[in-house]
Enzyme design. Structure first.
Site, PDB file in Angstrom:
ATOM      1  N   HIS A   1     -14.692  53.122  37.741  1.00  0.00           N
ATOM      2  CA  HIS A   1     -15.789  54.081  37.956  1.00  0.00           C
ATOM      3  C   HIS A   1     -16.141  54.892  36.722  1.00  0.00           C
ATOM      4  CE1 HIS A   1     -12.929  57.291  37.864  1.00  0.00           C
ATOM      5  NE2 HIS A   1     -13.716  58.177  38.406  1.00  0.00           N
TER       6      HIS A   1
ATOM      7  N   MET B   1     -18.850  62.788  28.175  1.00  0.00           N
ATOM      8  CA  MET B   1     -19.914  63.477  27.461  1.00  0.00           C
ATOM      9  C   MET B   1     -19.933  62.993  25.999  1.00  0.00           C
ATOM     10  SD  MET B   1     -20.130  67.594  27.062  1.00  0.00           S
ATOM     11  CE  MET B   1     -18.658  67.702  26.060  1.00  0.00           C
TER      12      MET B   1
ATOM     13  N   HIS C   1     -19.223  66.928  36.475  1.00  0.00           N
ATOM     14  CA  HIS C   1     -20.552  66.480  36.900  1.00  0.00           C
ATOM     15  C   HIS C   1     -21.593  66.799  35.831  1.00  0.00           C
ATOM     16  CE1 HIS C   1     -19.054  66.639  41.299  1.00  0.00           C
ATOM     17  NE2 HIS C   1     -18.656  65.572  40.654  1.00  0.00           N
TER      18      HIS C   1
ATOM     19  N   LYS D   1     -24.860  70.168  31.758  1.00  0.00           N
ATOM     20  CA  LYS D   1     -23.603  70.303  32.495  1.00  0.00           C
ATOM     21  C   LYS D   1     -23.533  71.625  33.236  1.00  0.00           C
ATOM     22  CE  LYS D   1     -19.761  69.185  31.099  1.00  0.00           C
ATOM     23  NZ  LYS D   1     -19.613  68.280  32.219  1.00  0.00           N
TER      24      LYS D   1
END
Lengths: 136, 476
Positions: free
Chosen positions: B399, B376, B202, B475
Site C-alpha cells: 500500500h 512526501m 494523510h 498536509k
C-alpha cells in the site's frame, strides 16, 4: 509526568503513580499532552468522565478512549484529570479544561485510537505502572 | 525465527505449532528489505496473525510491512467466512484509509510556473489538520444516507460528477452497511468531518507523470507523460476510529464466550457469523462508505480550486480510488477449490486481475489500477493487478513505502524549514498545518518506494504502469 515510547508507526507512553486512581488520571493527561500543547489550556470547564471494563487493562483502554472522544467529538481540551472512584471494573472522574480554540491551541499529533498492543497495567513494589500504545 | 528464501522475492516462515500457528507466513521482499523488516516486530505480528481461527492460505506480508499493533501494517489474511473470524485490528482504526488518484487535462508546463498559487489555493480550499471541520453540515438522517450510499451520496448532492463514483473500488459504496450498527459517539465524531483531510500521514499531492511503463494500461487510464495528476490519501476520520474503538471493546469482552485465546489482545476477534462479527462488518462497511464519500467531496474541492485558477475548461477525472484498510468478503480459489473468504487488508491494496467482474469495464482488459503513494517528496506509482496476485495473495499487494523511523526518530536533529527548503530545491512545494506534520513525514522516515514497487513487480503480483513525481504537497 510520563515517558514517551518509540514505535515505528505509532506512539505510546509510560506512567507511574502511587495508586490506580492517580495512574488513570496521569494516563489521561499523558494522552492529551501527546496530542496537544497543554501549556495554553485553561481550566474553565468541567466534564464528567466514566468508563467500565472487566480488568485493569480493558478499563484503561476504555477510559482513555472516553478521553479521546471528549477531545475529538466534544472538542474539549483537558488540562487536568482527576479520578474520584475506581475499581477494576469501573472508573469515574472529572476533566478540567476548555473548548478547543484553533487560535490558541496547537495540535501536535492526531490520535486515532487506544490499542491493547503491548498494554501493561500493574501494581509493582514501587507503585502502579502503565504502558499504552496509541494509533496515530 | 526461521526464514527460508523461496526465490529472490519470496520468503517463508514455516508454521510453528508451539506458537499456535495454523499456517505459514509468506513474505514478499528483497534481501535488502528483509534485513530492514527484521529490525522491528512486524514478522512476529505476521506469525501471530497465523494463529487466528479459520485462516485460509498463508499469513501474508507485503514488502512495505512494518510494525503495527496486533496485525502488522502491510499484512493480508483471508478467513473462511463460515469458520473464520473477523478482527477490527485487522482493518485498523482508520477504516478505508485509502488513495484516490485524479487525472487532469493540465500539463506540468502549465502548472509549474503557477505552482505556489496552486498549493496556496488547495491549502485554502481543503480543510486539513487535527480536528478540522468541513463546510458540510449533516443532519442525523443525512449522515445515515452517507453511511449507506458513500461516494454516490456526495455525487447526488453536488459534490462531484455523475461518472466519478464509477471508478472507485465498490463504486464508492460497499454493500451491507448498516448505520444502526454505528454508535452515536462515532456519528458525533464523524459528522463535522466529511470533506476533511485530517492530519498525520494523510496528504493531498499535485504530481506530474514522469514515466510510463505500460502504454496500453496508461492509455486506458487516460495517463500520459507530463500530465498533472492529483492524489488524495485519507480515510474515515473520527467516525471510523470510533467504530474500531467500540468494536474492539465489544469483541475483547465477547471473545471469552467463543473460547478464543490470542497472543496479542489487539488481535481481538469473533466468528464472522456471530452477531458481534456481523455487526462489526456492517459498521465497518458504513465507515468505509463514509471514507469514500469523504474522498469524493475532497475531489470536488480540488476541482473547484483548479477551476478558480485555470478556468472552467479544467477537467479533473477519477483514475481510481482504492481502500488499503478494509476487510472484504470475496471468492478465491484455494488449492483448486472456490472458497468464500473475508480478506483482511491492513495496509494492503486490492489488486484484481484483468477480466475480473469487480473492476470497471474500462479497465477490464488491463486489470485493476493499484495506487501506491510514496512518502512526501518521493514518487508515487500506478500499477495494475495480475492473475498471479489472485493465485498467491488473494488479489492483494502493498500500500505504500512503509515506515522505517518512528515519529520521534524522524524529528531528531531535523528542522521543518530546512526540509521544506530542501524539497523546494527539488521542485516540491509543501504547505502543512503544523511543523510536526512535515518533520514526522520526512522522506527518510520511509522505505524506498521504488524498491517496494520493484518487489511486487518482479514477483508478478502487479505490473508497473506509471510513476508520478510530486510537485506540491498539502498536509494536515
Amino acid at each position: 509526568m510520563f515517558e514517551v515510547i518509540e514505535h515505528t508507526a505509532d506512539i505510546g507512553f509510560r506512567v507511574t503513580a502511587p495508586g490506580p486512581g492517580e495512574l488513570f488520571a496521569r494516563a489521561a493527561e499523558a494522552l492529551v499532552a501527546l496530542g496537544f500543547e497543554t501549556e495554553p489550556i485553561e481550566e474553565r470547564e468541567v466534564c464528567e468522565l466514566a468508563a467500565t471494563g472487566w480488568d485493569w487493562e480493558s478499563l484503561l483502554v476504555n477510559w482513555l478512549s472516553e478521553v479521546l472522544y471528549v477531545l475529538d467529538a466534544r472538542r474539549l481540551l483537558l488540562k487536568r484529570v482527576e479520578v474520584t472512584q475506581i475499581s477494576p471494573e469501573a472508573v469515574s472522574g472529572r476533566g478540567y479544561g476548555e473548548p478547543w480554540n484553533a487560535e490558541r491551541h496547537r495540535a501536535k499529533l492526531i490520535i486515532k485510537g487506544v490499542t491493547y498492543h503491548q498494554l501493561v497495567v500493574e501494581q509493582r513494589p514501587e507503585g502502579w505502572y502503565a504502558q499504552v500504545i496509541l494509533d496515530t | 525465527m526461521q526464514i527460508i528464501a523461496l526465490d529472490e522475492h519470496r520468503f517463508r516462515i514455516p508454521r510453528d505449532e508451539r506458537r499456535g500457528m495454523r499456517t505459514d507466513v509468506i513474505i514478499y521482499a528483497s534481501k535488502a528489505l528483509i534485513d530492514q523488516i527484521r529490525k522491528d516486530q512486524s514478522l512476529e505480528q505476521a506469525m501471530n496473525v497465523a494463529t487466528l481461527p479459520g485462516i485460509v492460505g498463508s499469513s501474508l506480508a507485503m514488502p512495505d510491512i512494518h510494525q503495527g499493533y496486533g496485525f502488522p501494517i502491510g499484512g493480508v489474511a483471508a478467513m473462511d467466512v463460515e469458520t473464520g473470524v473477523v478482527s477490527p485490528g485487522g482493518v485498523g482504526f482508520d477504516i478505508n484509509c485509502g488513495v484516490r488518484l485524479m487525472r487532469t487535462n493540465l500539463t506540468a508546463d502549465e502548472v509549474g510556473p503557477r505552482l505556489r498559487e496552486v498549493v496556496n489555493q488547495l491549502f485554502r480550499d481543503i480543510p486539513s489538520g487535527t480536528g478540522s471541520e468541513g463546510p458540510i453540515r449533516l443532519s442525523n438522517a443525512q449522515l445515515d444516507e452517507v453511511l449507506v450510499q458513500g461516494a454516490r451520496w456526495a455525487v447526488k448532492h453536488g459534490y462531484g460528477l455523475e461518472h466519478d463514483a464509477e471508478f472507485a473500488e465498490e463504486r464508492g459504496a460497499m454493500p451491507g452497511a448498516d448505520p444502526d450498527k454505528v454508535s452515536s459517539k462515532a456519528k458525533e465524531r464523524g459528522r463535522p468531518q466529511l470533506g476533511t483531510l485530517g492530519a498525520g500521514n494523510h496528504f493531498l499531492e499535485v504530481q506530474r507523470v514522469e514515466q510510463i511503463h505500460d502504454e496500453e494500461a496508461a492509455r486506458a487510464m487516460g495517463l500520459r507523460l507530463n500530465q498533472i495528476t492529483v492524489l488524495i490519501h485519507c480515510g474515515s476520520r473520527g467516525l471510523g476510529h470510533q467504530v474500531c474503538t467500540d468494536y474492539l471493546a465489544e469483541m475483547t469482552a465477547a471473545m471469552k464466550r467463543y473460547n478464543i485465546t490470542l497472543p496479542d489482545r489487539q488481535l481481538a476477534c469473533v466468528p464472522i457469523q456471530s452477531p458481534e462479527g456481523q455487526a462489526y462488518i456492517a459498521a465497518m462497511a458504513a465507515s468505509a462508505n463514509f471514507a469514500w464519500a469523504n474522498r469524493q467531496v475532497l475531489m470536488h474541492f480540488v476541482r473547484g480550486s483548479l477551476e478558480k485558477l485555470f478556468g472552467r475548461d479544467v477537467r479533473v477525472d477519477l483514475v481510481y480510488d482504492v481502500a488499503h484498510n478494509i476487510a472484504k468478503e470475496e471468492t478465491h480459489t484455494v488449492d483448486g477449490q472456490k472458497r468464500r473468504v473475508l480478506v483482511h487488508r491492513k495496509g494492503a491494496t486490492r489488486a484484481f486481475p484483468p477480466g475480473h467482474r469487480d473492476i470497471p469495464a474500462a479497465y477490464r482488459a488491463i486489470g485493476q489500477p493499484v495506487l501506491i503513494p510514496g512518502s512526501m517528496g518521493t514518487a508515487s506509482w500506478v500499477l495494475v493487478g495480475t492473475e498471479r496476485a489472485m493465485q498467491e495473495t488473494f488479489g492483494s499487494v502493498c500500500h505504500g513505502a512503509g515506515r522505517l523511523l518512528s515519529r520521534t526518530a524522524a524529528r531528531k536533529g531535523r528542522n521543518a524549514r530546512e526540509i521544506q527548503e530542501r524539497l523546494e530545491q527539488q521542485g516540491i512545494l509543501v504547505r502543512a498545518e503544523t511543523r510536526d506534520g512535515i518533520l514526522e513525514e520526512v522522506p527518510e522516515a520511509y522505505k524506498d518506494v521504488d524498491e517496494v514497487i520493484e518487489v511486487v513487480h518482479a514477483a508478478g503480483l502487479a505490473r508497473k504502469v506509471a510513476r508520478m513525481r510530486p510537485m506540491a504537497v498539502v498536509k494536515g
